[in-house]
Motif scaffolding. Sequence first.
Motif, PDB file in Angstrom:
ATOM      1  N   VAL A   1       1.178  -1.218   0.051  1.00  0.00           N
ATOM      2  CA  VAL A   1       0.013   0.136  -0.174  1.00  0.00           C
ATOM      3  C   VAL A   1       0.846   1.323   0.062  1.00  0.00           C
ATOM      4  O   VAL A   1       1.542   1.352   1.257  1.00  0.00           O
ATOM      5  CB  VAL A   1      -0.861  -0.074   1.165  1.00  0.00           C
ATOM      6  N   LEU A   2       1.303   1.851  -1.144  1.00  0.00           N
ATOM      7  CA  LEU A   2       2.137   2.697  -1.389  1.00  0.00           C
ATOM      8  C   LEU A   2       1.741   3.918  -1.730  1.00  0.00           C
ATOM      9  O   LEU A   2       2.702   4.992  -1.794  1.00  0.00           O
ATOM     10  CB  LEU A   2       3.171   2.421  -2.785  1.00  0.00           C
ATOM     11  N   ASN A   3       0.661   4.433  -1.602  1.00  0.00           N
ATOM     12  CA  ASN A   3       0.123   5.831  -1.972  1.00  0.00           C
ATOM     13  C   ASN A   3      -0.714   6.396  -0.731  1.00  0.00           C
ATOM     14  O   ASN A   3      -1.651   6.050  -0.542  1.00  0.00           O
ATOM     15  CB  ASN A   3      -0.877   5.760  -3.241  1.00  0.00           C
ATOM     16  N   SER A   4       0.019   7.401  -0.266  1.00  0.00           N
ATOM     17  CA  SER A   4      -0.606   8.134   1.050  1.00  0.00           C
ATOM     18  C   SER A   4      -1.811   8.946   0.690  1.00  0.00           C
ATOM     19  O   SER A   4      -2.563   8.808   1.612  1.00  0.00           O
ATOM     20  CB  SER A   4       0.469   8.799   1.664  1.00  0.00           C
ATOM     21  N   THR A   5      -1.725   9.664  -0.643  1.00  0.00           N
ATOM     22  CA  THR A   5      -3.059  10.487  -0.781  1.00  0.00           C
ATOM     23  C   THR A   5      -4.211   9.572  -0.899  1.00  0.00           C
ATOM     24  O   THR A   5      -5.180  10.129  -0.303  1.00  0.00           O
ATOM     25  CB  THR A   5      -2.780  11.332  -1.938  1.00  0.00           C
ATOM     26  N   SER A   6      -4.236   8.503  -1.450  1.00  0.00           N
ATOM     27  CA  SER A   6      -5.536   7.651  -1.573  1.00  0.00           C
ATOM     28  C   SER A   6      -5.938   7.317  -0.218  1.00  0.00           C
ATOM     29  O   SER A   6      -7.203   7.257   0.133  1.00  0.00           O
ATOM     30  CB  SER A   6      -5.204   6.415  -2.466  1.00  0.00           C
ATOM     31  N   LYS A   7      -4.968   7.182   0.682  1.00  0.00           N
ATOM     32  CA  LYS A   7      -5.511   6.749   2.080  1.00  0.00           C
ATOM     33  C   LYS A   7      -6.199   7.932   2.651  1.00  0.00           C
ATOM     34  O   LYS A   7      -7.097   7.609   3.650  1.00  0.00           O
ATOM     35  CB  LYS A   7      -4.173   6.238   2.877  1.00  0.00           C
ATOM     36  N   VAL A   8      -5.660   9.092   2.659  1.00  0.00           N
ATOM     37  CA  VAL A   8      -6.188  10.114   3.440  1.00  0.00           C
ATOM     38  C   VAL A   8      -7.590  10.550   2.636  1.00  0.00           C
ATOM     39  O   VAL A   8      -8.633  10.655   3.448  1.00  0.00           O
ATOM     40  CB  VAL A   8      -5.339  11.448   3.105  1.00  0.00           C
TER      41      VAL A   8
ATOM     42  N   GLU B   1      -7.458  18.039   1.767  1.00  0.00           N
ATOM     43  CA  GLU B   1      -6.571  17.564   2.937  1.00  0.00           C
ATOM     44  C   GLU B   1      -5.194  17.159   2.646  1.00  0.00           C
ATOM     45  O   GLU B   1      -4.081  17.541   3.536  1.00  0.00           O
ATOM     46  CB  GLU B   1      -7.376  16.637   3.984  1.00  0.00           C
ATOM     47  N   ALA B   2      -4.874  16.106   1.634  1.00  0.00           N
ATOM     48  CA  ALA B   2      -3.701  15.610   1.408  1.00  0.00           C
ATOM     49  C   ALA B   2      -2.855  16.420   0.829  1.00  0.00           C
ATOM     50  O   ALA B   2      -1.575  16.666   0.958  1.00  0.00           O
ATOM     51  CB  ALA B   2      -3.851  14.558   0.369  1.00  0.00           C
TER      52      ALA B   2
ATOM     53  N   LYS C   1     -15.282  -3.134   6.914  1.00  0.00           N
ATOM     54  CA  LYS C   1     -14.433  -3.063   5.676  1.00  0.00           C
ATOM     55  C   LYS C   1     -14.121  -1.911   5.257  1.00  0.00           C
ATOM     56  O   LYS C   1     -14.713  -0.816   5.562  1.00  0.00           O
ATOM     57  CB  LYS C   1     -15.126  -4.095   4.669  1.00  0.00           C
ATOM     58  N   THR C   2     -12.877  -1.820   4.627  1.00  0.00           N
ATOM     59  CA  THR C   2     -12.561  -0.896   3.808  1.00  0.00           C
ATOM     60  C   THR C   2     -11.921  -1.055   2.487  1.00  0.00           C
ATOM     61  O   THR C   2     -11.987  -1.991   2.196  1.00  0.00           O
ATOM     62  CB  THR C   2     -11.506   0.048   4.812  1.00  0.00           C
ATOM     63  N   VAL C   3     -11.339  -0.042   1.920  1.00  0.00           N
ATOM     64  CA  VAL C   3     -10.840  -0.013   0.679  1.00  0.00           C
ATOM     65  C   VAL C   3      -9.515   0.279   0.725  1.00  0.00           C
ATOM     66  O   VAL C   3      -9.122   1.488   1.306  1.00  0.00           O
ATOM     67  CB  VAL C   3     -11.441   0.828  -0.389  1.00  0.00           C
ATOM     68  N   CYS C   4      -8.473  -0.471  -0.060  1.00  0.00           N
ATOM     69  CA  CYS C   4      -7.070   0.242   0.011  1.00  0.00           C
ATOM     70  C   CYS C   4      -6.435   0.065  -1.371  1.00  0.00           C
ATOM     71  O   CYS C   4      -6.757  -0.993  -2.099  1.00  0.00           O
ATOM     72  CB  CYS C   4      -6.265  -0.457   0.718  1.00  0.00           C
ATOM     73  N   LEU C   5      -5.714   1.013  -1.885  1.00  0.00           N
ATOM     74  CA  LEU C   5      -4.914   0.892  -3.389  1.00  0.00           C
ATOM     75  C   LEU C   5      -3.760   0.043  -3.085  1.00  0.00           C
ATOM     76  O   LEU C   5      -2.797   0.546  -2.410  1.00  0.00           O
ATOM     77  CB  LEU C   5      -4.839   2.528  -3.776  1.00  0.00           C
ATOM     78  N   VAL C   6      -4.082  -0.998  -3.641  1.00  0.00           N
ATOM     79  CA  VAL C   6      -2.930  -2.133  -3.486  1.00  0.00           C
ATOM     80  C   VAL C   6      -2.089  -2.326  -4.792  1.00  0.00           C
ATOM     81  O   VAL C   6      -2.645  -2.595  -5.757  1.00  0.00           O
ATOM     82  CB  VAL C   6      -3.788  -3.449  -2.949  1.00  0.00           C
ATOM     83  N   SER C   7      -0.721  -2.511  -4.504  1.00  0.00           N
ATOM     84  CA  SER C   7      -0.069  -2.751  -5.415  1.00  0.00           C
ATOM     85  C   SER C   7       0.290  -4.148  -5.422  1.00  0.00           C
ATOM     86  O   SER C   7       0.768  -4.603  -4.398  1.00  0.00           O
ATOM     87  CB  SER C   7       1.401  -1.893  -5.383  1.00  0.00           C
TER      88      SER C   7
ATOM     89  N   ALA D   1      -4.669  -3.308   5.657  1.00  0.00           N
ATOM     90  CA  ALA D   1      -5.437  -2.134   5.948  1.00  0.00           C
ATOM     91  C   ALA D   1      -5.351  -1.337   7.300  1.00  0.00           C
ATOM     92  O   ALA D   1      -5.987  -0.333   7.351  1.00  0.00           O
ATOM     93  CB  ALA D   1      -6.941  -2.522   5.895  1.00  0.00           C
ATOM     94  N   CYS D   2      -4.570  -1.976   7.923  1.00  0.00           N
ATOM     95  CA  CYS D   2      -4.729  -1.442   9.535  1.00  0.00           C
ATOM     96  C   CYS D   2      -3.776  -0.620   9.663  1.00  0.00           C
ATOM     97  O   CYS D   2      -3.477  -0.491  10.932  1.00  0.00           O
ATOM     98  CB  CYS D   2      -4.791  -2.500  10.576  1.00  0.00           C
ATOM     99  N   VAL D   3      -2.600  -0.188   8.891  1.00  0.00           N
ATOM    100  CA  VAL D   3      -1.783   0.770   9.264  1.00  0.00           C
ATOM    101  C   VAL D   3      -2.605   2.188   9.034  1.00  0.00           C
ATOM    102  O   VAL D   3      -3.248   2.469   7.945  1.00  0.00           O
ATOM    103  CB  VAL D   3      -0.328   0.559   8.343  1.00  0.00           C
ATOM    104  N   PRO D   4      -2.367   2.946  10.123  1.00  0.00           N
ATOM    105  CA  PRO D   4      -3.136   4.363  10.192  1.00  0.00           C
ATOM    106  C   PRO D   4      -2.889   5.396   9.253  1.00  0.00           C
ATOM    107  O   PRO D   4      -1.588   5.394   8.578  1.00  0.00           O
ATOM    108  CB  PRO D   4      -3.251   4.696  11.526  1.00  0.00           C
ATOM    109  N   GLY D   5      -3.547   6.317   9.024  1.00  0.00           N
ATOM    110  CA  GLY D   5      -3.077   7.529   8.256  1.00  0.00           C
ATOM    111  C   GLY D   5      -2.714   7.493   6.838  1.00  0.00           C
ATOM    112  O   GLY D   5      -2.955   6.718   6.015  1.00  0.00           O
ATOM    113  N   THR D   6      -1.529   8.226   6.756  1.00  0.00           N
ATOM    114  CA  THR D   6      -0.685   8.236   5.542  1.00  0.00           C
ATOM    115  C   THR D   6       0.228   6.994   5.516  1.00  0.00           C
ATOM    116  O   THR D   6       0.879   6.712   4.443  1.00  0.00           O
ATOM    117  CB  THR D   6      -0.058   9.311   5.558  1.00  0.00           C
ATOM    118  N   SER D   7       0.204   6.061   6.409  1.00  0.00           N
ATOM    119  CA  SER D   7       1.025   5.026   6.565  1.00  0.00           C
ATOM    120  C   SER D   7       1.137   4.087   5.284  1.00  0.00           C
ATOM    121  O   SER D   7       0.235   3.836   4.738  1.00  0.00           O
ATOM    122  CB  SER D   7       0.780   4.226   7.880  1.00  0.00           C
ATOM    123  N   ASN D   8       2.291   3.755   5.114  1.00  0.00           N
ATOM    124  CA  ASN D   8       2.776   2.841   3.845  1.00  0.00           C
ATOM    125  C   ASN D   8       3.113   1.483   4.453  1.00  0.00           C
ATOM    126  O   ASN D   8       3.877   1.411   5.577  1.00  0.00           O
ATOM    127  CB  ASN D   8       3.721   3.359   2.924  1.00  0.00           C
TER     128      ASN D   8
END
Length: 320
Positions: free
Chosen positions: A157-164, A181-182, A243-249, A274-281
């Motif tokens: 999970v490499l993109n912080s903006t999508s997480k925000v 916000e990002a 559940k949530t969504v993450c942009l996964v490589s 999914a469980c690393v918070p905020g902008t975390s990668n």
Amino acid sequence: MRLALIGYGNVGKAFARLLAEQRSRFPFRIAGIHTARHGSAFDQRGLPLEPQFGPAVTPIAEFLGRARPDVVIEITPLEPATGEPAISHIRAAFEQHKHVVTANKGPIAHAYSALRQDAERAGVQFRFESTVMDGAPVYNMVRNNLPGVKVLGFTGVLNSTSKVVIAAMREGRTMEEGVEEARQMGITETDASFDIEGWDSAAKTAALANVLMQANVTPLEVDRRGIGRLTPDKLQMLLEKRKTVCLVSRARQTRSGVHLRVRAEVLAETDLLACVPGTSNLLLLHTDLMGTVGTISISPGVSQTAYGIFSDLVDISKTL
Ligand SMILES: NC(=O)c1ccc[n+]([C@@H]2O[C@H](COP(=O)([O-])OP(=O)(O)OC[C@H]3O[C@@H](n4cnc5c(N)ncnc54)[C@H](OP(=O)(O)O)[C@@H]3O)[C@@H](O)[C@H]2O)c1
């Protein structure tokens, strides 16, 4: 050690602040800065944080001739379809036998193998730790800590903006509010649609595959879909189901070559991805000898990108 910066935006300014803080331990100084709209600035004694820019000195070879750096730092915006003009900037630096550090993933995603050969021919170093996961060790982890290991694939999970943006929409805010916000955090690409449409992730995926798996691909070969179709309603429905969504490589070696994919994946909130918070990668490398091993960066920002550049410079300074 004298430095020339090509690009002086969020990353360049954070890097200059870090240099100012560390000057007593590391006597690196910025002898030249070149930008698109602000022009160029020079001072062999070291430029201040807010330099006075004069007219742009072009072409880049002429700028480098005036700045006379030991190391060139390429930090212009990502151009995911071609990697230019950063690739040309880096080639110009190699032609003048300058070491290069870049945070711009475009050149690594498009031309890693050719640029590495150019650097070898010029007898200089080419470093790019901050192109993926800012200053967290990714390339350095493999280079320094996993000798003899073959990377067979990776998940990240490499993109912080999508997480925000996803976190904002889970709270009922709009995608645009999340992007803003990002942007305020200084972590979006110059064109934030590259984050939303998955181009930033595709460029990182191609860069990792080129360096760690010798894939010789470009971002155009990554099977890519971003988060552009997500809505606050959809995310809130998923939230009710925990559940949530993450942009996964994802990358995996197949018989026919390296298969690369970027997708907005639905995940349980408790999934490791999914469980690393905020902008975390987070990046997990799947290897032959070490099983799966990874690196996590908790709540990185632009200071961590600056550190990634700085860490490359500290390494280069040991060889001068
Ligand atoms: N921000 C992050 O968190 C982050 C993290 C990791 C990697 N990166 C990478 O770091 C790089 C820089 O990001 P950033 O956030 O600093 O971008 P930014 O804030 O948009 O700044 C870009 C800088 O590049 C200059 N520039 C644009 N085109 C140029 C050209 N053709 N020649 C010379 N200079 C040019 C701009 O000039 P003007 O000032 O005159 O407009 C500006 O100074 C990007 O490749 C990005 O992918 C960023």
